[in-house]
Scaffold this motif. Sequence first.
Motif, short mmCIF file in Angstrom:
data_model
loop_
_atom_site.label_atom_id
_atom_site.label_comp_id
_atom_site.label_asym_id
_atom_site.label_seq_id
_atom_site.Cartn_x
_atom_site.Cartn_y
_atom_site.Cartn_z
N ASP A 16 29.44 33.28 42.15
CA ASP A 16 28.84 34.60 42.23
C ASP A 16 29.82 35.62 41.65
OD1 ASP A 16 28.30 37.29 43.36
OD2 ASP A 16 26.73 36.26 44.50
N ALA A 17 29.49 36.19 40.51
CA ALA A 17 30.43 37.07 39.80
C ALA A 17 30.77 38.32 40.61
CB ALA A 17 29.84 37.47 38.45
N GLY A 18 29.78 38.91 41.25
CA GLY A 18 30.02 40.13 42.00
C GLY A 18 31.01 39.93 43.13
N LEU A 157 43.55 31.11 27.94
CA LEU A 157 42.43 31.53 28.78
C LEU A 157 41.76 32.72 28.11
CD1 LEU A 157 42.19 31.93 32.60
CD2 LEU A 157 41.59 33.85 31.14
N SER A 158 40.48 32.57 27.81
CA SER A 158 39.74 33.64 27.15
C SER A 158 38.55 34.06 28.00
CB SER A 158 39.23 33.17 25.77
OG SER A 158 38.53 34.20 25.11
N ASN A 159 38.51 35.33 28.39
CA ASN A 159 37.42 35.87 29.20
C ASN A 159 36.58 36.81 28.34
OD1 ASN A 159 35.70 36.80 31.13
ND2 ASN A 159 37.25 37.85 32.36
N LEU A 160 35.34 36.41 28.06
CA LEU A 160 34.45 37.26 27.25
C LEU A 160 33.85 38.39 28.06
CD1 LEU A 160 32.50 34.78 24.94
CD2 LEU A 160 34.73 35.88 24.61
N GLY A 161 34.09 38.38 29.38
CA GLY A 161 33.60 39.47 30.22
C GLY A 161 32.13 39.36 30.52
N ASN A 162 31.52 40.52 30.84
CA ASN A 162 30.10 40.57 31.17
C ASN A 162 29.30 40.62 29.88
OD1 ASN A 162 27.86 40.70 32.78
ND2 ASN A 162 27.97 42.89 33.13
N ILE A 163 28.58 39.56 29.60
CA ILE A 163 27.90 39.41 28.30
C ILE A 163 26.53 40.07 28.34
CG2 ILE A 163 26.98 37.71 26.68
CD1 ILE A 163 29.20 35.80 27.91
N MET A 176 26.06 31.78 30.84
CA MET A 176 26.75 31.59 29.57
C MET A 176 27.96 30.69 29.76
SD MET A 176 26.66 32.40 26.31
CE MET A 176 25.67 33.89 26.22
N GLU A 177 28.04 29.62 28.98
CA GLU A 177 29.18 28.72 29.01
C GLU A 177 30.05 28.98 27.78
OE1 GLU A 177 26.65 25.06 31.10
OE2 GLU A 177 27.31 24.92 29.01
N VAL A 178 31.30 29.30 28.01
CA VAL A 178 32.24 29.59 26.93
C VAL A 178 33.19 28.41 26.79
CG1 VAL A 178 34.00 31.18 26.07
CG2 VAL A 178 32.10 32.05 27.46
N VAL A 179 32.98 27.60 25.76
CA VAL A 179 33.79 26.39 25.56
C VAL A 179 34.86 26.68 24.52
CG1 VAL A 179 33.77 23.94 24.92
CG2 VAL A 179 31.80 24.94 26.12
N GLY A 193 32.90 33.37 31.05
CA GLY A 193 31.83 34.30 30.69
C GLY A 193 30.98 34.64 31.89
N THR A 194 30.46 35.86 31.95
CA THR A 194 29.60 36.29 33.05
C THR A 194 28.25 36.74 32.49
OG1 THR A 194 31.49 37.02 34.38
CG2 THR A 194 29.33 37.92 34.96
N LEU A 195 27.18 36.22 33.09
CA LEU A 195 25.83 36.59 32.69
C LEU A 195 24.93 36.48 33.92
CD1 LEU A 195 23.95 37.31 30.23
CD2 LEU A 195 23.44 34.86 30.11
N ASN A 196 24.07 37.46 34.11
CA ASN A 196 23.16 37.46 35.26
C ASN A 196 23.90 37.31 36.59
OD1 ASN A 196 20.96 37.62 33.49
ND2 ASN A 196 20.78 35.40 33.34
N ASP A 197 25.06 37.96 36.67
CA ASP A 197 25.92 37.93 37.86
C ASP A 197 26.38 36.52 38.19
OD1 ASP A 197 27.33 39.45 39.76
OD2 ASP A 197 25.92 38.88 41.34
N ARG A 198 26.42 35.66 37.19
CA ARG A 198 26.92 34.31 37.38
C ARG A 198 28.18 34.13 36.53
NH1 ARG A 198 22.23 29.89 37.58
NH2 ARG A 198 23.71 28.98 39.03
N LEU A 199 29.29 33.92 37.21
CA LEU A 199 30.57 33.71 36.56
C LEU A 199 30.74 32.23 36.27
CD1 LEU A 199 33.53 34.58 35.82
CD2 LEU A 199 34.10 34.15 38.23
N THR A 200 30.89 31.87 34.99
CA THR A 200 31.06 30.47 34.61
C THR A 200 32.45 30.28 34.01
OG1 THR A 200 28.69 30.28 34.13
CG2 THR A 200 30.13 28.55 33.27
N ILE A 201 33.24 29.45 34.67
CA ILE A 201 34.60 29.14 34.22
C ILE A 201 34.57 27.74 33.63
CG2 ILE A 201 37.01 28.89 34.94
CD1 ILE A 201 36.21 30.60 37.44
#
Length: 239
Positions: A16-18, A157-163, A176-179, A193-201
């Motif tokens: 949960d990104a929030g 480590l690369s964080n694209l932030g809130n997409i 969003m999956e950032v490979v 990457g974060t999308l729809n309040d879902r943080l994907t590491i």
Amino acid sequence: MPIEPPGINVIHGVMDAGKVNAFAKAQGTSLTGFLLSVLIQAIHDEKKAGDRREERIAIAVPVSLRRHFPSTTLRNFFYVANIDVSMDGYVTFDDLIKDVSAQLADKTDKENLQAGINRFVSLQTNPLTRAVPVMLKYPVMRFGFNQLGERLKTMTLSNLGNIKLPEAMKPYVDRMEVVLYPTRKSPINCGIGTLNDRLTITFSRSIMAQEIIRTFFMLLKEKTGQDITVYSNDWGDGI
């Protein structure tokens, strides 16, 4: 040891990104600063468990320059900040967060970014550099990248932030999956990457060793108290 058969194992952790953002702010840092600190702690813990001292851990963090220097180019427009921490066995996690956060703030400051750009531009426009034939210049540049770039870092480590997606795409995209592809000298890397309040590491690796990734997710769950949904592409042993 490389994965056999050769390939890339990709492991994702979704949260949960929030809630994670709120937790990071409560620690006095950003999401990137917090996740960097957890990653550095995981690397240190695994090195120590294997009786290998890791006095210095350096994580390369690509920084988008568009926020400070608006550009219409479609090319990559970023600078790499190396977050370099000395782990001497006496550093607490709170100390680690403070160190990492201070380095992030300093190395992503507009004036420091501008100074870095100026150094690269001056090198490119130097008459001596311009006089070197391309057939000699490129091998030297590759050598410099390997010696001063790849070998000086532990991981990227690369964080694209809130997409942000176009409205027409939103109903069809869940997360969003950032490979971030691994390299020979950096066989494990991390994309966020974060999308729809879902943080994907996302961790990608080309080697069998996966202890750092497992320890990272264990520490992250322990410190935040949040659930993490972990899944893999099952190439190699998974997690």
